[in-house]
Design an enzyme around this catalytic site. Structure first.
Site, PDB file in Angstrom:
ATOM      1  N   HIS A  25      41.063   9.925 -16.644  1.00 57.94           N
ATOM      2  CA  HIS A  25      39.763   9.110 -17.072  1.00 57.94           C
ATOM      3  C   HIS A  25      38.581   9.164 -17.257  1.00 57.94           C
ATOM      4  CE1 HIS A  25      38.532   5.771 -20.217  1.00 57.94           C
ATOM      5  NE2 HIS A  25      39.558   5.727 -20.454  1.00 57.94           N
ATOM      6  N   ASP A  53      48.337   4.937 -20.900  1.00 54.66           N
ATOM      7  CA  ASP A  53      49.378   5.685 -21.729  1.00 54.66           C
ATOM      8  C   ASP A  53      50.508   6.071 -20.833  1.00 54.66           C
ATOM      9  OD1 ASP A  53      47.824   5.518 -24.335  1.00 54.66           O
ATOM     10  OD2 ASP A  53      46.792   7.327 -23.484  1.00 54.66           O
TER      11      ASP A  53
END
Ligand code: CMC
Length: 428
Positions: A299, A356
């Site tokens: 991320h 996710d």
């Protein structure tokens, strides 16, 4: 306010330093070009604060995410998605009366204009539902062109997106559209439009409804990510709400952003169909020449853990247990996470599972088809996009977003008429 000093080609420039309420600091370079002729260079905007915002706070080092000051863990446990949508869009948690009015408004605007059903006929059966969602969101602007009607348009958009999403699924499986029902909540209604068939009664499963609320809440906003920045970018030109959100949906579709949830599931299925050798895939992800990445890992902002992923990891266990679903992909996901978290490549680069990684397993357990995963992300993110768009429009300091560049092309050269051009053709 303090200043930062920039020394550029022997000259000093004082630049104001601004601080957020959580003490994050930024050097305000908005006057730099006018003063010095230089711009800043930050491809991918990893170091650029593009706006100030009072909606969402993230501390990536400490794994903190808050909507309007409320920690995501508390919101996830106690709120409904509609409550969170209200919080994001209007800035405060709703009272009972405000929530009832907001919910009623959302319920009353779920229907699509009958004409819009014809659009679905035009798409091929194989159309990806994100393509349909983006196109249909933009086409709402043709039915509701009055940009002065901001509040009704916000309600319309939030209310109609689930209907569009469910219709796109029904179209893909060749079933008749199921119309919205006014006796159901926002999430219950979405589930019945997705899974009911005209010939049978449909009863919403409570666990599924609860976890759907959780999933949508966890996706509801994430400050200036790619799709939200796109919404702000498009909106900054004065384009209408529907067009700005349609652009955000398109940005979200990419596999590095919201599209990653579909990719994660396909990756887990791939690992399984190739014999379940998780280490082989981890190895491949470390090999730069393979171009393969562990989807659902890494991320831009979180460098410790993604609090949304931590919540979803636990929820995956609970949901599968309470729905009596046993999914071999969950064991593969756990093994993959375990191996990657102990591998120096992932540790050094601070790559952790993101939102996710586990969401797909849960979507699968509640019957959402893989191609709809990113659409679910979009439904969750809609209130965040709307809140950010609204904040931008209301901010008197907003200017059209227009970054600069560093030009690297040809220097000035004289135009060559067509008959005088020669180029050596390079053949393979
Ligand atoms: N697998 C293998 N290596 C990775 C991965 C991964 N998933 N993610 C990053 N890296 C490596 C990357 O190659 C780079 O290595 P090096 O320093 O040797 O060049 C290093 O880690 C830093 O990564 P980056 O690509 O510079 O980081 P970024 O901030 O530009 O990209 C990201 C962030 C999320 C796009 C990226 O981590 C990624 O592609 N992850 C997989 C896709 C994914 O799961 N996306 C969903 C993000 S969360 C939901 C959302 O908000 O959209």
């Amino acid at each position: 306010m303090s200043n930062a000093t920039l020394l550029l080609e022997g000259k000093e420039y004082a630049l104001p330093v601004i601080a957020g309420v959580e003490k994050e600091i930024a050097i305000d370079i908005s006057s730099l070009r006018a003063k010095s002729g230089a711009v800043t260079y930050d491809p991918g905007y990893g170091n650029t604060g593009s706006c100030s915002s009072a909606i969402t706070f993230i501390d990536g080092e400490r794994g903190i995410l808050r909507y309007r000051g409320y920690p995501i863990e508390q919101i996830a446990e106690k709120a409904s998605f509609v409550e969170v949508a209200y919080l994001l869009v209007y800035g405060e948690l709703p009272t009972k009366v405000e929530l009832a009015t907001f919910s009623l408004n959302l319920t009353r605007h779920t229907l699509l204009q009958e004409d819009m059903k014809k659009f679905f006929e035009g798409f091929p059966n194989s159309a990806h539902p994100m393509g349909i969602l983006s196109a249909m969101a933009a086409s709402l602007s043709t039915y509701y062109p009055d940009t002065e009607k901001r509040e009704p348009n916000i309600i319309r958009l939030l209310a109609k997106l689930p209907t569009i999403a469910a219709f796109s699924y029904k179209k893909s499986i060749g079933q008749p559209f199921i119309y919205p029902r006014n006796d159901l909540t926002y999430t219950q209604n979405f589930l019945q439009m997705m899974f009911a068939v005209p010939c049978e009664p449909y009863v919403v499963n409570e666990t599924v409804d609860r976890v759907l609320n959780l999933l949508l809440i966890l996706h509801a906003d994430h400050e200036q990510n790619c799709s939200t920045s796109t919404v702000r970018m498009v909106g900054s030109s004065g384009a209408n709400l529907f067009s700005a959100i349609s652009a955000g949906i398109s940005a979200l579709w990419g596999p590095l952003h919201g599209g990653a949830n579909q990719e994660v599931l396909e990756m887990l299925q791939n690992i399984r169909s190739e014999g379940g050798d998780v280490r082989k895939f981890v190895q491949m992800a470390k090999d730069k020449s393979s171009k393969f990445k562990l989807m659902g890992f890494g991320h831009r902002v979180y460098k410790n853990f993604d609090p949304r992923a931590s919540i979803l990891k636990k929820a995956a266990d609970d949901v599968l247990a309470s729905l009596h679903v046993s999914d071999p992909l969950l064991s593969i996901a756990r093994e993959l996470e375990d191996i990657a978290l102990h591998d120096s490549y992932f540790m050094e680069r601070k790559l952790y599972p993101n939102v996710d990684f586990y969401s797909g397993i849960i979507y699968r357990a509640i019957g959402i088809p893989t191609e709809m995963f990113t659409v679910m992300f979009a439904l969750g993110r809609a209130p965040g996009w709307i809140a950010q768009w609204k904040e931008m429009v209301d901010d008197p300091t907003t200017r059209i977003n227009r970054p600069r560049q560093i030009y690297t092309g040809a220097r000035e050269r004289a135009f060559v008429p067509i008959g005088e051009r020669e180029r050596t053709l390079v053949t393979a």
